[in-house]
Scaffold this motif. Structure first.
Motif, PDB file in Angstrom:
ATOM      1  N   ASP A 468      75.873  17.841  25.165  1.00  0.00           N
ATOM      2  CA  ASP A 468      75.855  16.421  25.525  1.00  0.00           C
ATOM      3  C   ASP A 468      76.510  16.218  26.890  1.00  0.00           C
ATOM      4  O   ASP A 468      77.546  16.827  27.198  1.00  0.00           O
ATOM      5  N   LEU A 537      80.065  22.857  15.847  1.00  0.00           N
ATOM      6  CA  LEU A 537      80.449  21.590  16.463  1.00  0.00           C
ATOM      7  C   LEU A 537      81.950  21.559  16.740  1.00  0.00           C
ATOM      8  O   LEU A 537      82.409  21.061  17.782  1.00  0.00           O
ATOM      9  N   ASN A 541      83.368  21.364  20.548  1.00  0.00           N
ATOM     10  CA  ASN A 541      83.998  20.097  20.860  1.00  0.00           C
ATOM     11  C   ASN A 541      85.379  20.269  21.496  1.00  0.00           C
ATOM     12  O   ASN A 541      85.977  19.300  21.971  1.00  0.00           O
ATOM     13  N   ASN A 552      85.642  18.041  28.818  1.00  0.00           N
ATOM     14  CA  ASN A 552      85.366  17.843  27.396  1.00  0.00           C
ATOM     15  C   ASN A 552      83.901  17.470  27.208  1.00  0.00           C
ATOM     16  O   ASN A 552      83.352  16.649  27.946  1.00  0.00           O
ATOM     17  N   THR A 553      83.301  18.062  26.230  1.00  0.00           N
ATOM     18  CA  THR A 553      81.903  17.767  25.917  1.00  0.00           C
ATOM     19  C   THR A 553      81.660  18.013  24.448  1.00  0.00           C
ATOM     20  O   THR A 553      82.500  18.604  23.736  1.00  0.00           O
ATOM     21  N   THR A 554      80.504  17.623  23.999  1.00  0.00           N
ATOM     22  CA  THR A 554      80.103  17.852  22.604  1.00  0.00           C
ATOM     23  C   THR A 554      78.695  18.426  22.603  1.00  0.00           C
ATOM     24  O   THR A 554      78.104  18.677  23.662  1.00  0.00           O
ATOM     25  N   SER A 556      74.765  18.499  20.277  1.00  0.00           N
ATOM     26  CA  SER A 556      73.893  17.968  19.224  1.00  0.00           C
ATOM     27  C   SER A 556      73.066  19.114  18.689  1.00  0.00           C
ATOM     28  O   SER A 556      72.471  19.889  19.468  1.00  0.00           O
ATOM     29  N   ARG A 588      75.209  11.630  18.912  1.00  0.00           N
ATOM     30  CA  ARG A 588      75.632  12.927  19.450  1.00  0.00           C
ATOM     31  C   ARG A 588      76.813  13.506  18.648  1.00  0.00           C
ATOM     32  O   ARG A 588      77.328  12.874  17.737  1.00  0.00           O
ATOM     33  N   ASN A 589      77.185  14.752  18.995  1.00  0.00           N
ATOM     34  CA  ASN A 589      78.281  15.484  18.341  1.00  0.00           C
ATOM     35  C   ASN A 589      78.071  15.545  16.826  1.00  0.00           C
ATOM     36  O   ASN A 589      79.004  15.384  16.033  1.00  0.00           O
ATOM     37  N   THR A 590      76.846  15.781  16.430  1.00  0.00           N
ATOM     38  CA  THR A 590      76.518  15.892  15.017  1.00  0.00           C
ATOM     39  C   THR A 590      75.302  16.791  14.859  1.00  0.00           C
ATOM     40  O   THR A 590      74.760  17.322  15.843  1.00  0.00           O
TER      41      THR A 590
END
Length: 595
Positions: A468, A537, A541, A552-554, A556, A588-590
């Protein structure tokens, strides 16, 4: 004396003097018909001089021949007539020998027959011309013409056989003999004289005397020919012939006979036999020398090939000990030849974990002769002197030498080749930035996983991961920072999944993970895949330290399960991609599964 005469005047004087002296000595031989002798060495000297120095020798031969005949009281025109025949005869013999490529070193047996034939044909001229000159001058009765002609022919021919090999092969080096050899030769000659006198006194039969004389003289002739070659053998034959004539002329020896004809014939047979034996020994010696020279030459060539080979060449005997280790092998294995010769091959270049197998196969070959891995290329692992292991290409061949079984290996260091091959393979199957499998290798891994899960009736999961806000990093911090983030992401994914699972970079910030060996029940497999997705994840994360700043990022994730090979990789990838976009749409982040 024929070795260092360079001027025409010197050659003229040398040939004339040699001809004149040997002719005067020949005329002193008691057995003779008119002025014809049993041995006429000048004919051999003349043939040899013509072959060595060419036509420049003809005036010297003619002059010396004319002076010799005139010195014994023959009229001038008779002396000139005989001199003409004595000049043309050796010229003809020399011409025939050169035409038929006679080798004066007598390296072939046909050279002996060629010399005998050329001598007889050439001396027919001197015998016929000389006899005719004597007849015209009334110096030979009609009743003796045939006898004189025959004695002249045989005497000249014997002279060629005796003197020609000596003249053609005489060199400064061939005349160098030690004092010990002189004593030995003198002892042989004295023994021959004494034995001749004893044989003639105790053995009444002329034939038996002749055979005993030949038998007695053979060791001396063999010794001289083997030690001095053609020159030594010719000198010994000439000396023995002169001794035999002198002993017979004084009424002693096995060649003396009340009948002059029998005595002359015995002497001729003795001389011809000695010459032929000497020449045969010389031919055999020459053939042996040529074979030894060729063997040495071939040995040098083989040594040059072995030493110049780019591949390592090592040879072991039936005990496994090294007997050959060429310079290329020294470079490949970092040993010196003198340090490894005689040592066991397995201890020198075979890695410890392979030594037992090597020793077992070697013993099997020595006992049974089976060549299961011979005469074909093999790729094996070898060991350098420092213990480092490296790949080699090996070809084995065997040789049985004198009952000893030898094995030779041709070894090529393929480290560079393997490295280049690995680089090509990496370029073809791996991502250059993250070192993860690329799309091509990912498809192969998927196909294997699909076949395996169908066989084991278990599930596999294909996870599509997309970072992301990756574009914002590239736009604000540059592509170098984006590349460092991708490398760190790849490392975190590899650390999260199991060793048997696959992670690949598809493109940009997109990664695909294949999780194998999930449960056979779909609900349990679903839970296992969800657990892996949660771990991913969680790891992705976490903050990333990119040199001077923290980022920092995540991510999907989109997941799809499969347990057979009905759908293609592209189908499953499309399903996972659809699920990934559903995850992005969910904030996002899932992660989401494809329904």
């Amino acid at each position: 004396m024929f070795t260092h005469v360079n001027t025409n005047v010197g050659r003229f004087l040398l040939v004339a003097l040699a001809y004149f002296i040997t002719a005067k000595l020949g005329l002193m031989v008691p057995y003779k018909e008119s002025i014809v002798t049993l041995i006429w060495l000048p004919s051999g000297i003349a043939v040899g001089a013509i072959m060595r120095w060419g036509k420049i020798s003809l005036p010297a031969i003619f002059t010396a021949a004319a002076l010799v005949e005139y010195s014994v009281g023959l009229p001038v025109y008779t002396s000139i007539g005989i001199a003409c025949g004595n000049t043309l005869a050796p010229f003809m013999s020399a011409y025939l020998l050169q035409k038929f490529q006679f080798n004066h070193a007598l390296i072939k047996q046909q050279d002996i027959g060629l010399m005998l034939g050329a001598a007889i044909i050439g001396m027919l001229i001197s015998a016929s011309g000389g006899t005719f000159s004597l007849y015209l001058s009334d110096l030979a009765p009609d009743t003796q013409l045939t006898r004189i002609w025959f004695v002249w022919l045989v005497g000249d021919t014997v002279g060629v056989l005796l003197a020609l090999p000596l003249v053609l092969n005489m060199q400064k080096k061939s005349l160098q003999i030690s004092a010990r050899q002189i004593y030995q030769l003198t002892a042989w000659l004295v023994l021959f004289v004494i034995s001749e006198l004893i044989i003639s006194a105790l053995v009444p039969s002329l034939n038996k005397q002749f055979m005993l004389s030949i038998f007695l003289i053979l060791p001396a002739l063999v010794w001289a020919s083997m030690n001095f070659g053609i020159v030594g053998g010719s000198l010994v034959v000439i000396v023995l012939s002169v001794i035999g004539v002198l002993i017979a002329s004084n009424g002693y020896g096995s060649f003396y006979s009340i009948s002059a004809t029998d005595g002359i014939f015995s002497l001729w047979m003795f001389m011809v036999t000695l010459v032929v034996i000497m020449l045969l020994i010389s031919v055999l010696q020459s053939e042996r020398n040529l074979a030894e020279t060729a063997l040495r030459h071939n040995g040098k060539q083989l040594r040059a090939v072995i030493d110049g080979a780019l591949d390592g060449i090592v040879t072991i005997d039936q005990t496994g000990a090294l007997v050959e280790f060429n310079p290329a092998a020294e470079r490949i294995f970092c040993y010196k030849k003198e340090d490894v010769i005689g040592k066991s091959l397995s201890e020198v270049i075979i890695p410890p974990n392979l030594r037992n197998a090597h020793d077992k196969k070697h013993r099997e070959f020595v006992l049974t002769g089976k060549k299961n891995i011979f005469d074909r290329r093999l790729e094996l692992t070898a060991m350098r002197s420092d213990g480092s292991e490296f790949p080699v290409e090996l070809t084995l061949t065997s040789l049985n030498e004198g009952g000893t079984s030898l094995i030779t290996g041709f070894i090529r260091d393929i480290s560079a080749q393997k490295k280049a091959q690995q680089e090509i393979e990496n370029f073809a199957y791996y991502d250059t930035l993250t070192r993860l499998p690329n799309r091509r290798l990912l498809i192969d891994r998927f196909q294997r996983a699909a076949v395996a899960c169908k066989r084991t009736k278990t599930y596999c999961a294909l996870i599509f991961a997309d970072l992301d806000h990756f574009k914002s990093l590239n736009d604000t911090k540059g592509h170098d920072s984006g590349d460092r983030l991708l490398i760190e992401v790849a490392n975190r994914i590899q650390d999260t999944i199991r060793a048997g699972d696959t992670v690949a970079r598809l493109s940009g910030d997109e990664f695909v993970i294949i999780i194998e060996n999930l449960d056979s029940l779909p609900n349990i497999a679903y839970s296992q895949a969800s657990e892996v997705a949660q771990k991913l994840l969680m790891e992705l994360n976490k903050s990333y330290q990119l040199e001077l700043f923290e980022f920092n990022t995540t991510a999907s994730l989109g997941l799809t399960l499969f347990n057979d090979d009905k759908l293609s990789f592209e189908d499953h990838l499309r399903h996972a991609d659809t699920a990934m976009y559903q995850a992005k749409a969910a904030g996002r982040n899932t992660f989401r599964f494809y329904d």
